[in-house]
Motif scaffolding. Structure first.
Motif, mmCIF file in Angstrom:
data_model
loop_
_atom_site.group_PDB
_atom_site.id
_atom_site.type_symbol
_atom_site.label_atom_id
_atom_site.label_comp_id
_atom_site.label_asym_id
_atom_site.label_seq_id
_atom_site.Cartn_x
_atom_site.Cartn_y
_atom_site.Cartn_z
ATOM 1 N N ARG A 40 40.544 -3.141 10.764
ATOM 2 C CA ARG A 40 41.170 -1.865 11.108
ATOM 3 C C ARG A 40 40.142 -0.752 10.981
ATOM 4 O O ARG A 40 39.371 -0.716 10.024
ATOM 5 N N ASP A 42 39.937 2.315 10.122
ATOM 6 C CA ASP A 42 39.803 3.205 8.965
ATOM 7 C C ASP A 42 39.552 2.442 7.664
ATOM 8 O O ASP A 42 39.575 3.027 6.586
ATOM 9 N N LYS A 43 39.288 1.138 7.761
ATOM 10 C CA LYS A 43 38.996 0.335 6.583
ATOM 11 C C LYS A 43 37.493 0.079 6.415
ATOM 12 O O LYS A 43 37.073 -0.581 5.476
ATOM 13 N N GLU A 79 44.734 3.935 12.559
ATOM 14 C CA GLU A 79 45.420 2.805 11.933
ATOM 15 C C GLU A 79 45.842 1.756 12.953
ATOM 16 O O GLU A 79 46.261 0.663 12.587
ATOM 17 N N LYS A 80 45.733 2.082 14.224
ATOM 18 C CA LYS A 80 46.189 1.198 15.297
ATOM 19 C C LYS A 80 45.050 0.458 15.989
ATOM 20 O O LYS A 80 45.278 -0.417 16.821
ATOM 21 N N LYS A 177 52.010 -3.794 12.828
ATOM 22 C CA LYS A 177 51.412 -2.898 11.833
ATOM 23 C C LYS A 177 50.183 -3.596 11.267
ATOM 24 O O LYS A 177 50.279 -4.696 10.721
#
Length: 233
Positions: A40, A42-43, A79-80, A177
């Motif tokens: 992901r 933002d990770k 996040e997507k 998600k």
């Protein structure tokens, strides 16, 4: 599905060599699942990942004055989106071995731009692209925001050594998600052209990798990295 986007640039030559450096557990997961893990956005360790440069952010803030959701949408979009990173280089990179492997163990997958494009399997409800990363000064240079993928194809100049090409997956159209990321379907035989074993690994480690690949009925060419070849003097 995998899409062509005229705004997203790649090297012109499909035979441009790309690499992915990883440990044995991640390599085994790839072979066993026949799926490529994507993190992901933002990770990542880089907190700027998927964000905008200062000039672009200032412009977006002006547009968001009358529409607060406009700015929030870009934050949520991080996040997507999931990313698989590959390194452009005609040769192995000593620096990449140092950064992405530990304890003198690990592997490097050698592939090409063309192989990546053919290896990615269509995914329902996902938009997927492959693009080359641009390295800019985030304090001075502008990132266009007329394409939702652009924030994920720009990084700060201090990361230029990565020479990165990315497979991008946008899950916005689905109900999925993402936690740490997701796995996408790939053609393993297209994805992997050759495997290189860590230059400082022991012989037993190379034999282990060869045996594992053979038991799983893959026919990849496997070589020990030539960064530690015999000195000719």
């Amino acid at each position: 599905m995998y899409l062509n986007n005229p705004n997203i640039k790649l090297p012109d030559d499909p035979d441009t060599i790309v690499w992915k450096y990883l440990d044995l557990s991640k390599f085994l997961d790839l072979l066993l699942s026949k799926k490529l893990f994507m993190s992901r956005s933002d990770k990542f360790e880089d907190q700027y990942e998927g964000t905008f440069s200062e000039p672009t952010y200032e412009e977006i803030k002006k547009l968001a004055v009358d529409n607060p959701e406009f700015l929030n949408y870009y934050k949520i979009h991080r996040e997507k989106v999931a990313i698989s990173s590959w390194h452009i280089n005609e040769y192995e990179s000593f620096a990449m071995w140092q950064i992405f492997t530990k304890n003198n163990e690990g592997l490097a997958i050698q592939s090409t731009i063309g192989r990546l494009q053919k290896a990615v399997r269509p995914e329902n409800n996902f938009d997927q692209y492959i693009g080359e990363v641009n390295y800019i000064d985030y304090k001075k240079e502008y990132i266009p925001f007329d394409d939702l993928f652009f924030p994920f194809l720009f990084k700060r100049k201090s990361f230029q050594y990565e020479r990165e090409v990315r497979i991008l997956t946008d899950t916005s159209k689905s109900e999925i998600k993402l936690n740490d990321g997701l796995k996408i379907n790939v053609d393993i035989n297209q994805l992997i052209e050759k495997i290189y074993i860590h230059p400082k690994s022991e012989n037993w480690y190379k034999k282990l990798v060869i045996e594992l690949v053979e038991r799983l009925d893959f026919g990849f060419e496997i070589e020990k990295s030539d960064l530690e070849s015999d000195i000719l003097i």
